[in-house]
Every structure is written in structure tokens, then in C-alpha cells.
Write a protein that holds these residues in place. Structure first.
Motif, PDB file in Angstrom:
ATOM      1  N   ALA A   1      36.155  35.993  32.067  1.00  0.00           N
ATOM      2  CA  ALA A   1      36.903  37.201  32.410  1.00  0.00           C
ATOM      3  C   ALA A   1      37.412  37.136  33.844  1.00  0.00           C
TER       4      ALA A   1
ATOM      5  N   LYS B   1      28.212  34.812  32.417  1.00  0.00           N
ATOM      6  CA  LYS B   1      28.733  35.396  31.178  1.00  0.00           C
ATOM      7  C   LYS B   1      30.128  35.986  31.391  1.00  0.00           C
ATOM      8  N   LEU B   2      30.382  36.473  32.601  1.00  0.00           N
ATOM      9  CA  LEU B   2      31.683  37.076  32.900  1.00  0.00           C
ATOM     10  C   LEU B   2      32.660  36.089  33.525  1.00  0.00           C
TER      11      LEU B   2
ATOM     12  N   ARG C   1      30.411  45.226  24.818  1.00  0.00           N
ATOM     13  CA  ARG C   1      30.488  44.011  25.645  1.00  0.00           C
ATOM     14  C   ARG C   1      31.943  43.573  25.796  1.00  0.00           C
ATOM     15  N   SER C   2      32.741  43.705  24.741  1.00  0.00           N
ATOM     16  CA  SER C   2      34.167  43.364  24.814  1.00  0.00           C
ATOM     17  C   SER C   2      34.890  44.281  25.787  1.00  0.00           C
TER      18      SER C   2
ATOM     19  N   MET D   1      39.586  34.879  28.521  1.00  0.00           N
ATOM     20  CA  MET D   1      39.076  36.189  28.141  1.00  0.00           C
ATOM     21  C   MET D   1      39.050  36.354  26.628  1.00  0.00           C
TER      22      MET D   1
ATOM     23  N   SER E   1      36.297  34.376  25.005  1.00  0.00           N
ATOM     24  CA  SER E   1      34.967  34.938  25.242  1.00  0.00           C
ATOM     25  C   SER E   1      34.693  36.188  24.410  1.00  0.00           C
TER      26      SER E   1
ATOM     27  N   GLN F   1      31.481  39.145  20.073  1.00  0.00           N
ATOM     28  CA  GLN F   1      30.936  40.150  20.993  1.00  0.00           C
ATOM     29  C   GLN F   1      30.964  41.541  20.368  1.00  0.00           C
TER      30      GLN F   1
ATOM     31  N   ILE G   1      34.067  43.035  29.208  1.00  0.00           N
ATOM     32  CA  ILE G   1      34.792  41.793  29.511  1.00  0.00           C
ATOM     33  C   ILE G   1      36.236  42.120  29.921  1.00  0.00           C
TER      34      ILE G   1
ATOM     35  N   THR H   1      36.288  43.800  33.348  1.00  0.00           N
ATOM     36  CA  THR H   1      36.109  42.836  34.433  1.00  0.00           C
ATOM     37  C   THR H   1      37.394  42.086  34.714  1.00  0.00           C
ATOM     38  N   THR H   2      38.069  41.646  33.651  1.00  0.00           N
ATOM     39  CA  THR H   2      39.354  40.959  33.834  1.00  0.00           C
ATOM     40  C   THR H   2      40.343  41.851  34.565  1.00  0.00           C
TER      41      THR H   2
END
Length: 114
Positions: free
Chosen positions: A11, A7-8, A49-50, A38, A41, A45, A53, A56-57
Motif C-alpha cells: 500500500a 503488511k502495509l 483490512r481492505s 495495492m 495485496s 483480505q 490498505i 494507507t495508500t
């Protein structure tokens, strides 16, 4: 664990792409498309969750970009290795908040009235 990584994955790809667009690798054209995975994705969302994401990026990007701070803090700052690594982690977490907040705000923008 693997499903979370899948899922990531966009990102993570964006974070790596951003780092590769910096001068050391000279792949500067990646700067124009690195954030596309990114941003794609983010569609559909939630805000939380955004945020994750974007975080993580940012974490992947900044960790792979400013890794050189650890030996610099050890050599010129006189810090022991665990403290230098902890300083890098704190700095990367702080810097990752910028793309995280951007992504959370981006999904909340409504175009037009209503």
C-alpha cells in the motif's frame, strides 16, 4: 510495528508510485502500474483490512502530493503552522477515504451469480 509496516508495504509503495507519476517528477508511466501492489495485496483480505490498505495508500499518496498546502495556508491564509498542518491532515484523511472505500467495495464484488 515492523510487522504492520511489512503488511502495509504494498500500500505504501502504491501511494508513493502514484505521487511519482505526477508531472513534477515526470515519471508518468508509473500511473499505469502504481496501483498494482495495492490491488494484489487485496486478494483474500477482509473488508475492514481492505479498507485499511486503501486508506494507507491514499494517505501516503495525498500527504506526499499536497504537502505544499501548509506553506500556502501560512503565507496566503495567515494560519499559524500548527493549524495549517492540522488542515493538511484533515484534508488528507478525507481524501484517503476514496481509495479506502474503493478497496472495501472491490473485495465485496462477486462475479456472476452465487
Amino acid at each position: 510495528m515492523i510487522s504492520v509496516l511489512l503488511k502495509l508495504f504494498p500500500a505504501i509503495i502504491s501511494g508513493i508510485g502514484l505521487t511519482l507519476s505526477f508531472p513534477k517528477t515526470a515519471w508518468w508511466p508509473l500511473a499505469f502500474i502504481a496501483l498494482v501492489p495495492m490491488m494484489v495485496s487485496l486478494k483474500g483480505q477482509s473488508t475492514l483490512r481492505s479498507f485499511f490498505i486503501g486508506f494507507t495508500t491514499g494517505l501516503v499518496h495525498f500527504t506526499s502530493l499536497i504537502y505544499w498546502l501548509v506553506p500556502t495556508l501560512m503565507i496566503y491564509g495567515g494560519l499559524p503552522a500548527p493549524l495549517a498542518i492540522l488542515a493538511l491532515i484533515f484534508l488528507c484523511v478525507y481524501l484517503a477515504l476514496y481509495p479506502a472505500i474503493f478497496c472495501a467495495a472491490f473485495v465485496n464484488i462477486k462475479t456472476g451469480p452465487g
